[in-house]
Write a protein that holds these residues in place. Structure first.
Motif, PDB file in Angstrom:
ATOM      1  N   LEU A 313       0.835  -1.203   0.000  1.00 58.95           N
ATOM      2  CA  LEU A 313       0.000   0.000   0.000  1.00 58.95           C
ATOM      3  C   LEU A 313       0.868   1.249   0.000  1.00 58.95           C
ATOM      4  O   LEU A 313       0.614   2.191  -0.760  1.00 58.95           O
ATOM      5  N   GLU A 314       1.913   1.249   0.820  1.00 58.01           N
ATOM      6  CA  GLU A 314       2.803   2.410   0.864  1.00 58.01           C
ATOM      7  C   GLU A 314       3.470   2.642  -0.492  1.00 58.01           C
ATOM      8  O   GLU A 314       3.571   3.788  -0.963  1.00 58.01           O
ATOM      9  N   GLU A 315       3.917   1.568  -1.120  1.00 56.14           N
ATOM     10  CA  GLU A 315       4.572   1.711  -2.420  1.00 56.14           C
ATOM     11  C   GLU A 315       3.589   2.195  -3.480  1.00 56.14           C
ATOM     12  O   GLU A 315       3.941   3.007  -4.342  1.00 56.14           O
ATOM     13  N   GLN A 316       2.367   1.710  -3.427  1.00 62.34           N
ATOM     14  CA  GLN A 316       1.361   2.175  -4.382  1.00 62.34           C
ATOM     15  C   GLN A 316       1.062   3.651  -4.184  1.00 62.34           C
ATOM     16  O   GLN A 316       0.883   4.404  -5.142  1.00 62.34           O
ATOM     17  N   ILE A 317       0.988   4.070  -2.917  1.00 56.24           N
ATOM     18  CA  ILE A 317       0.731   5.493  -2.642  1.00 56.24           C
ATOM     19  C   ILE A 317       1.888   6.336  -3.152  1.00 56.24           C
ATOM     20  O   ILE A 317       1.686   7.411  -3.735  1.00 56.24           O
ATOM     21  N   GLY A 318       3.105   5.852  -2.964  1.00 55.73           N
ATOM     22  CA  GLY A 318       4.262   6.595  -3.452  1.00 55.73           C
ATOM     23  C   GLY A 318       4.275   6.724  -4.954  1.00 55.73           C
ATOM     24  O   GLY A 318       4.815   7.696  -5.506  1.00 55.73           O
ATOM     25  N   LEU A 329      -7.290   3.876  -3.885  1.00 58.86           N
ATOM     26  CA  LEU A 329      -6.405   3.817  -2.727  1.00 58.86           C
ATOM     27  C   LEU A 329      -7.023   4.533  -1.532  1.00 58.86           C
ATOM     28  O   LEU A 329      -6.884   4.090  -0.384  1.00 58.86           O
ATOM     29  N   ALA A 330      -7.733   5.615  -1.792  1.00 56.00           N
ATOM     30  CA  ALA A 330      -8.398   6.333  -0.709  1.00 56.00           C
ATOM     31  C   ALA A 330      -9.484   5.477  -0.064  1.00 56.00           C
ATOM     32  O   ALA A 330      -9.615   5.432   1.172  1.00 56.00           O
ATOM     33  N   LEU A 331     -10.256   4.790  -0.882  1.00 54.86           N
ATOM     34  CA  LEU A 331     -11.332   3.957  -0.342  1.00 54.86           C
ATOM     35  C   LEU A 331     -10.776   2.733   0.373  1.00 54.86           C
ATOM     36  O   LEU A 331     -11.334   2.294   1.388  1.00 54.86           O
ATOM     37  N   VAL A 332      -9.667   2.179  -0.127  1.00 60.64           N
ATOM     38  CA  VAL A 332      -9.018   1.067   0.572  1.00 60.64           C
ATOM     39  C   VAL A 332      -8.464   1.546   1.916  1.00 60.64           C
ATOM     40  O   VAL A 332      -8.564   0.840   2.934  1.00 60.64           O
ATOM     41  N   HIS A 360      -6.490  -4.389 -11.208  1.00 62.06           N
ATOM     42  CA  HIS A 360      -5.141  -3.853 -11.026  1.00 62.06           C
ATOM     43  C   HIS A 360      -5.085  -2.850  -9.876  1.00 62.06           C
ATOM     44  O   HIS A 360      -4.011  -2.541  -9.364  1.00 62.06           O
ATOM     45  N   ALA A 361      -6.249  -2.328  -9.459  1.00 57.16           N
ATOM     46  CA  ALA A 361      -6.269  -1.367  -8.365  1.00 57.16           C
ATOM     47  C   ALA A 361      -6.182  -2.040  -7.007  1.00 57.16           C
ATOM     48  O   ALA A 361      -5.752  -1.418  -6.030  1.00 57.16           O
ATOM     49  N   VAL A 362      -6.590  -3.300  -6.905  1.00 61.98           N
ATOM     50  CA  VAL A 362      -6.607  -4.005  -5.623  1.00 61.98           C
ATOM     51  C   VAL A 362      -5.583  -5.139  -5.593  1.00 61.98           C
ATOM     52  O   VAL A 362      -4.931  -5.365  -4.577  1.00 61.98           O
TER      53      VAL A 362
END
Length: 921
Positions: A313-318, A329-332, A360-362
């Motif tokens: 999750l951190e890497e995806q946010i970055g 990502l916000a809803l997750v 691909h989002a989850v």
């Protein structure tokens, strides 16, 4: 941050509900229209984004290109994270305690009210810890992607001027951390008596509960699995068949919970489907009504690949500079703050989020590639997986699944250790679960995945971490570790590289592994019929095509060259645990143990298995009729006419043998239970043969001590509450006739129909013909492989929409639990015979005790019986079972419940029977 009084502010938008090729539209002027899809598309393109539920499904049902929308599911996920809801207007209405709409028009009129209810809920909870940073997140979504709900959310929170920030996405800062505890003491071994099991069941049910003697008898029988084991390798085994409606879940929870509390060790309850896993978890609320107490005592366990990985999750946010990733990502992140256990594949995670934004989002948010770095991870202490593992050790009940239990047993116990007491619900699936757990696939996909695990990303947008990166802190600059690591990474290049499927199809293999796969592909194509195009193909190993043995020998050498340095690296890392015991920090020790475990399971074990498979290719073929321990074959896998993989497959002839040895024998007590353990067909007059067959299918024949047998009949009156029909005037090869039959039957039932198919192609042909006429009659039609929803979501929708119908294949036959009027008609397109594969051929020959046709019959009869069991889930349910295959042998229908009378008739009479029977009060 200054706040104002909350306000209710809805977007100025029309409300849209889609039918098939048409839709209901509530305009901003309050006019309610029903329009064809083309007209709706023109209106919507020129106006503001509409209010709707599930945008991808809406546009697909209307058949128009996607348009901007105010999706109520997005608002629901933001305002009520970790709360269940079926993704339809009716489903949202039920979740929000509103009266469900009767039709599309009333649904369209209801959408603004549902949006208002969600915003009111958010406003009422604006001071809760969950919503501490919600305004900053909404402001960021509004500023970055112009999220249509941003202003509404900010108004409801009373913070229209909140500072936009991505900090609310960093949920690991707010999640609780686990603390290490001393290992639990060994369990006691106090038995549970039958009387105590009955008493505990009565306590769970409470005073004034309906008297169900069958349930009490079942709990009494289940208690036998919780006696003291008298000899190693001889667990207390109970084989218990409990008819639908017995209440077997609480029946075994009663003695299981009592034993766990008394002996201070968890009892594991294992299921085959996620759906039942969730149901059992919900049922335990009767035992532990306090949510916090229940969370401590009941733990749901799944494999790591099911949970949200905070590092991912951190890497995806970055990397989330891409606008399309910010909202999911916000809803997750909102869900992660509210979830009970972080399970992305079931539990309280809304499966429809993947459908709204794409898998691909989850998908990347879970550790599905085995890249966990354990204590080296900065979020290790907040990790959902580590939380669940530690909670399970002190829990009363651990609700797991067959796959996890068997894989961990095959690996020697795993992180959870080996449970002493196990309940296998859905026990009729043990054979299939064991078949999957104890098999080996030497394929392009598996070997390419090992290369990716070792080398990491090799171009493209992948963020895969390779072995060198995952182990850099452990290896450092130590030559004794660097050398075998570098040697292994070099040897890994013999495995299939990026783009291998295309090269295989184009006869342009590169490297040792691809050359072997290419040789396999050639042999499979040469040995199979051309009219099988579009479907998976398979052939026997022998006789070998020229070049296959040489390619196999070369690949075996390549595997050995990879295995050797990895084994050296594993040995030297493990030696550090002893050689440097006084110097190692706790974190380093955990990292080394995790690295060794990963090397063993992800690389060394499969390489060993693959090497043995390749070695067998050079051995002389066994004489015909000789019973093998394993069944080997080559196969070319296709999906929708496209080649996706090729390779060699190995399965145990009898997978219950390793199950009995590695799972059942080490335990002290095992209960195997289901509504359909025995074959009640031709063996009905020979109860001993029926029990013998059940013991063979569950592996109990491989144990030293005999099992205790118990059978509790269903309390349901199937003769009065069901009808069973075989339609004898519909051609099973004519899609037009099949579709017409489905249409007529679904219309006669007024919806509530589940159509089951033996092939996806047949399902699609029928769906294309009946979706529109059913929609015109007010009956929505949903289907596997057709709708933008996964199976779990489809079942949730079908359960919520009582007038809908659903088309599916095997997964729907076994995974649907829809009590009440939502499922009142079940239609099979043809007899669900076993697929004529090489594996089935060998099992039919060697496991049928000289009765191969009876073996096929038993499988088909079991599938029909399982499907029939979907119809009646409560005493007041009614249902009709219809088989459209005139060739259905009567001996297969003998497996239906007692009291069911099968009638053979024409379609006209079947339609009349469905209409009249379901219309009766």
């Amino acid at each position: 941050m200054p706040t104002q009084q909350p306000r209710l502010l809805l977007p100025e938008a029309p409300a849209l509900v889609a039918g098939f090729g048409r839709g209901a539209l509530l305009t901003t002027d309050g006019e309610l229209l029903t329009l064809p899809a083309g007209e709706l598309g023109r209106r919507l393109r020129d106006g503001p984004p509409p209010l709707l539920v599930h945008a991808p499904a809406t546009w697909k049902r209307l058949g128009i290109p996607p348009l901007p929308a105010c999706d109520l599911l997005e608002l629901f996920a933001f305002c009520r994270p970790a709360h269940p809801a079926a993704p339809t207007p009716r489903g949202l209405a039920i979740a929000l305690d509103r009266d469900p709409p009767a039709d599309d028009e009333s649904a369209a009129a209801l959408l603004p009210e549902l949006a208002t209810a969600l915003l009111r809920h958010l406003a009422a909870g604006r001071h809760l810890p969950l919503n501490r940073d919600a305004a900053m997140l909404a402001q960021k979504l509004g500023a970055e992607i112009r999220w249509p709900w941003a202003e509404s959310v900010l108004a409801a929170l009373g913070q229209p001027d909140a500072r936009p920030s991505l900090d609310p996405l960093k949920v690991w800062r707010r999640l609780p951390e686990w603390e290490e505890e001393a290992p639990p003491p060994p369990p006691a071994h106090q038995p549970i008596t039958q009387a105590e099991a009955r008493t505990r069941l009565a306590e769970i049910l409470g005073e004034g509960a309906e008297q169900r003697p069958q349930q009490s008898d079942y709990a009494s029988a289940a208690a036998s699995a919780f006696q003291v084991r008298e000899a190693r390798g001889a667990p207390n085994m109970v084989l218990a068949e409990a008819g639908t409606g017995t209440g077997k879940t609480l029946g075994y929870v009663a003695p299981a919970s009592l034993w766990a509390e008394r002996n201070h060790a968890p009892v594991w309850i294992s299921t085959y489907t996620r759906n039942l896993q969730r149901q059992i978890d919900q049922e335990t609320a009767r035992l532990y009504p306090n949510p916090e107490d229940r969370r401590k005592r009941v733990v749901v366990r799944k494999g790591r690949e099911n949970y949200l990985c905070l590092l991912n999750l951190e890497e995806q946010i970055g990397a989330a500079q891409m606008a399309e990733m910010l909202l999911p990502l916000a809803l997750v992140a909102r869900w992660a703050l509210a979830t009970r256990d972080g399970d992305l594949m079931g539990g309280d995670f809304p499966g429809w989020l993947s459908e709204l934004f794409g898998h691909h989002a989850v998908w990347p948010l879970a550790d599905r590639r085995g890249e966990c770095i354990h204590s080296a991870c900065p979020h290790y202490k907040a990790c959902f997986v580590e939380h669940s593992i530690r909670r399970a050790k002190s829990a009363t009940l651990v609700v797991a699944n067959h796959a996890l239990v068997m894989v961990q047993a095959a690996l020697g116990g795993g992180e959870d250790g080996k449970p002493l007491r196990i309940v296998f619900d859905e026990g009729h699936h043990l054979f299939d679960a064991a078949d999957s757990a104890f098999s080996a696939d030497l394929t392009g996909g598996e070997t390419a995945e090992l290369r990716r695990w070792l080398l990491g990303a090799e171009g493209g947008r992948s963020r895969a971490r390779g072995l060198a990166r995952r182990m850099e802190e452990l290896v450092g600059d130590r030559p004794d570790l660097l050398m075998p690591l570098e040697e292994a990474l070099q040897a890994a290049r013999a495995l299939p590289g990026p783009g291998w499927p295309s090269r295989l199809a184009e006869n342009d293999p590169r490297g040792t592994a691809e050359s072997f796969l290419h040789a396999v592909r050639r042999q499979v194509i040469a040995r199979t019929q051309e009219d099988d195009a579009g479907y998976g193909l398979e052939c026997d190993l022998h006789p070998l095509n020229p070049g296959v043995a040489e390619a196999a020998a070369s690949l075996r050498d390549a595997f050995a060259a990879l295995h050797a340095p990895l084994s050296t690296l594993h040995g030297r890392l493990h030696a550090r645990l002893e050689d440097e015991a006084e110097e190692l920090e706790v974190g380093d020790r955990i990292r080394i143990e995790a690295a060794c475990r990963g090397l063993e399971r992800r690389a060394l074990m499969p390489l060993t298995a693959w090497g043995a498979m390749l070695a067998s290719i050079a051995e002389p073929p066994r004489p015909p009729g000789t019973r093998p321990d394993y069944v080997d074959w080559f196969a070319l896998e296709r999906r929708e006419g496209r080649e996706v993989d090729a390779g060699m497959f190995r399965h145990h002839l009898d997978p219950t043998q390793p199950f009995a040895t590695t799972v059942a024998a080490p335990a002290h007590g095992v209960l195997i239970t289901s509504a359909t353990l025995r074959d009640t067909g031709e063996e009905a007059d020979d109860p001993e043969a029926a029990w013998h067959g059940a013991e063979a299918r569950t592996g109990l024949l491989h144990l030293a001590a005999p099992a205790i047998r118990a059978a509790v009949p269903s309390p349901f009156d199937y003769g009065a509450r069901t009808r069973a029909l075989v339609v004898n005037d519909v051609s099973r090869e004519d899609f037009g006739q099949i579709a017409a039959a489905y249409r007529a039957l679904f219309l006669a039932a007024g919806g509530g129909g589940l159509g089951l198919f033996t092939a996806v192609r047949r399902l699609r042909e029928v769906h294309a013909r009946i979706a529109e006429p059913l929609a015109r009659a007010g009956i929505p039609l949903y289907a596997q492989h057709m709708d933008a929803m996964d199976n779990g979501t489809l079942v949730d929708v079908f359960r919520a929409e009582e007038t809908s119908c659903l088309l599916g294949t095997d997964a729907m036959r076994d995974g649907v639990d829809v009590p009440g009027n939502a499922l009142r008609l079940l239609v099979f397109d043809r007899v669900p015979w076993p697929r004529p594969s090489i594996l089935h051929r060998e099992r039919r020959l060697h496991l049928s005790e000289g009765r191969p046709k009876a073996h096929d019959d038993a499988i088909a009869r079991h599938r029909l019986r399982q499907a029939f069991g979907r119809l009646i889930r409560r005493a007041d349910d009614k249902g009709v079972f219809v088989m459209l295959d005139a060739r259905t042998p009567s001996r297969l229908l003998a497996g239906l419940p007692d009291g069911v009378i099968v009638q053979r008739c024409g379609l006209k009479q079947a339609v009349e029977t469905v209409r009249d029977f379901l219309a009766e009060a």
